[in-house]
Design a protein around this motif. Structure first.
Motif, short mmCIF file in Angstrom:
data_model
loop_
_atom_site.label_atom_id
_atom_site.label_comp_id
_atom_site.label_asym_id
_atom_site.label_seq_id
_atom_site.Cartn_x
_atom_site.Cartn_y
_atom_site.Cartn_z
N ILE A 167 -15.62 -4.76 -37.02
CA ILE A 167 -14.22 -5.16 -36.87
C ILE A 167 -13.85 -5.92 -38.14
N THR A 168 -12.76 -5.52 -38.77
CA THR A 168 -12.33 -6.14 -40.03
C THR A 168 -10.81 -6.31 -40.00
N LEU A 169 -10.35 -7.48 -40.38
CA LEU A 169 -8.92 -7.76 -40.54
C LEU A 169 -8.70 -8.17 -41.99
N GLU A 170 -7.83 -7.45 -42.68
CA GLU A 170 -7.62 -7.77 -44.09
C GLU A 170 -6.20 -7.48 -44.54
N LEU A 171 -5.79 -8.26 -45.55
CA LEU A 171 -4.53 -8.01 -46.23
C LEU A 171 -4.74 -6.92 -47.27
N GLN A 172 -3.84 -5.95 -47.29
CA GLN A 172 -3.88 -4.88 -48.28
C GLN A 172 -2.47 -4.66 -48.79
N LYS A 173 -2.23 -5.10 -50.03
CA LYS A 173 -0.92 -4.98 -50.67
C LYS A 173 0.18 -5.61 -49.81
N GLY A 174 -0.11 -6.78 -49.26
CA GLY A 174 0.88 -7.52 -48.49
C GLY A 174 1.04 -7.09 -47.06
N LYS A 175 0.28 -6.09 -46.62
CA LYS A 175 0.30 -5.64 -45.23
C LYS A 175 -1.03 -6.01 -44.57
N LEU A 176 -1.02 -6.15 -43.25
CA LEU A 176 -2.21 -6.54 -42.53
C LEU A 176 -2.81 -5.33 -41.83
N SER A 177 -4.09 -5.06 -42.13
CA SER A 177 -4.77 -3.90 -41.57
C SER A 177 -5.93 -4.35 -40.69
N LEU A 178 -6.03 -3.71 -39.54
CA LEU A 178 -7.13 -3.95 -38.61
C LEU A 178 -7.98 -2.68 -38.53
N HIS A 179 -9.27 -2.81 -38.85
CA HIS A 179 -10.21 -1.70 -38.75
C HIS A 179 -11.22 -2.06 -37.65
N ILE A 180 -11.44 -1.14 -36.74
CA ILE A 180 -12.37 -1.42 -35.65
C ILE A 180 -13.04 -0.12 -35.21
N ASN A 181 -14.33 -0.20 -34.91
CA ASN A 181 -15.09 0.95 -34.46
C ASN A 181 -16.16 0.48 -33.48
N LEU A 182 -16.36 1.26 -32.44
CA LEU A 182 -17.33 0.90 -31.41
C LEU A 182 -18.48 1.91 -31.39
N GLY A 183 -19.55 1.58 -32.09
CA GLY A 183 -20.80 2.32 -31.95
C GLY A 183 -20.81 3.73 -32.43
#
Length: 284
Positions: A167-183
């Motif tokens: 699970i990763t939450l990051e700013l990318q070019k002023g936008k907020l991106s959530l990446h998540i993967n389960l197994g």
């Protein structure tokens, strides 16, 4: 002028700024006209700021809110906010005033002290939250925080496991991106991945609120009251994280101060993971 604030020129370029001395929670304002005069403001807007340099307008229902002012010099008109604001500086900006007089204002600001846990990230540091066991397996996660930054890229938090979970939450070019993967080891965050992006221009040095709620594969991702619902990818309903979560960056194991991606430069406030106050824990 005596008896209240009355600028030399009465036009829409005037404003009255209040410095509250510290960041506080503001819940209401009240106005009067200038004492013993024909000078009063009939409508105005409000702006607020933490620094006195970057300003934000008070809004309700996603529109700039226009407050009804006074109809004479002495009656008090009181407005309680639908949503309180946290700020040190407040500006009253007159829009209209008595046609037979000039801009005239007496103001009062109502609120209380605001205490919060804030962590500052300088672009080289991170906070680590280590679990009591080597593997943390959860079917439900809730992450909430506020952040502000002047840089458009940086990792706010990250966790991953050996089975491909992350699970990763990051700013990318002023936008907020959530990446998540389960197994699913075939969907690692550095390759193809399921991600959701919200917001824009979030690197404006104003506070932005974030709430992530996951139950099994269902996720609610909220940024500043805008919510996106989505379903994660992966083979299971559990998020399996090894050892720790990192906030402010993704440290490379064995290399202190080294990060896999650009780390966060700014402030994070009231950071909670599954009910745990991360910043308070770190201060202890």
């Amino acid at each position: 002028g005596a008896g209240g604030w009355s600028p030399l020129d009465s036009n829409e370029q005037q404003w009255l700024q209040v410095d509250l001395g510290d960041r506080v929670e503001i819940v209401a304002v009240a106005t009067q006209g200038r004492y013993g005069s024909s000078d009063w403001v009939t409508s105005y807007t409000l702006m607020f700021s933490d620094t006195g340099r970057n300003w934000k307008q008070y809004r309700q229902d996603d529109t700039i809110w226009v407050f009804t002012g006074n109809s004479n010099a002495d009656s008090v008109v009181h407005h309680k906010f639908l949503h309180s604001m946290k700020a040190r500086f407040l500006r009253f900006i007159p829009l209209k005033w008595n046609v037979g007089g000039r801009i005239g204002l007496r103001v009062e600001v109502f609120g209380c002290s605001y205490k919060s846990d804030i962590a500052d990230f300088d672009g080289r540091s991170s906070l680590l939250y280590r679990f009591n066991q080597k593997l943390m397996s959860t079917f439900k996660d809730v992450v909430s925080l506020k952040f502000k930054s002047m840089q458009g890229d940086g990792v706010l938090f990250h966790g991953e496991g050996q089975r491909g979970d992350y699970i990763t939450l990051e700013l990318q070019k002023g936008k907020l991106s959530l990446h998540i993967n389960l197994g699913d080891s075939n969907l690692h965050f550095s390759n193809s991945h399921a991600s959701v992006t919200l917001g824009s221009l979030l690197d404006d040095q104003h506070w932005h609120s974030v709430l992530i709620e996951r139950f099994n594969k269902q996720v609610n991702f909220t940024v500043d009251k805008h919510t996106q619902h989505f379903r994660t990818k992966g083979d299971s309903d559990h998020l399996d994280i090894d050892y720790e979560l990192s906030f402010g960056g993704i440290p490379v194991p064995g290399k202190p101060g080294t990060f896999q991606r650009k780390n966060f430069h700014g402030c994070i406030e009231n950071l909670y993971y599954n009910g745990v106050n991360i910043i308070d824990l770190a201060k202890r």
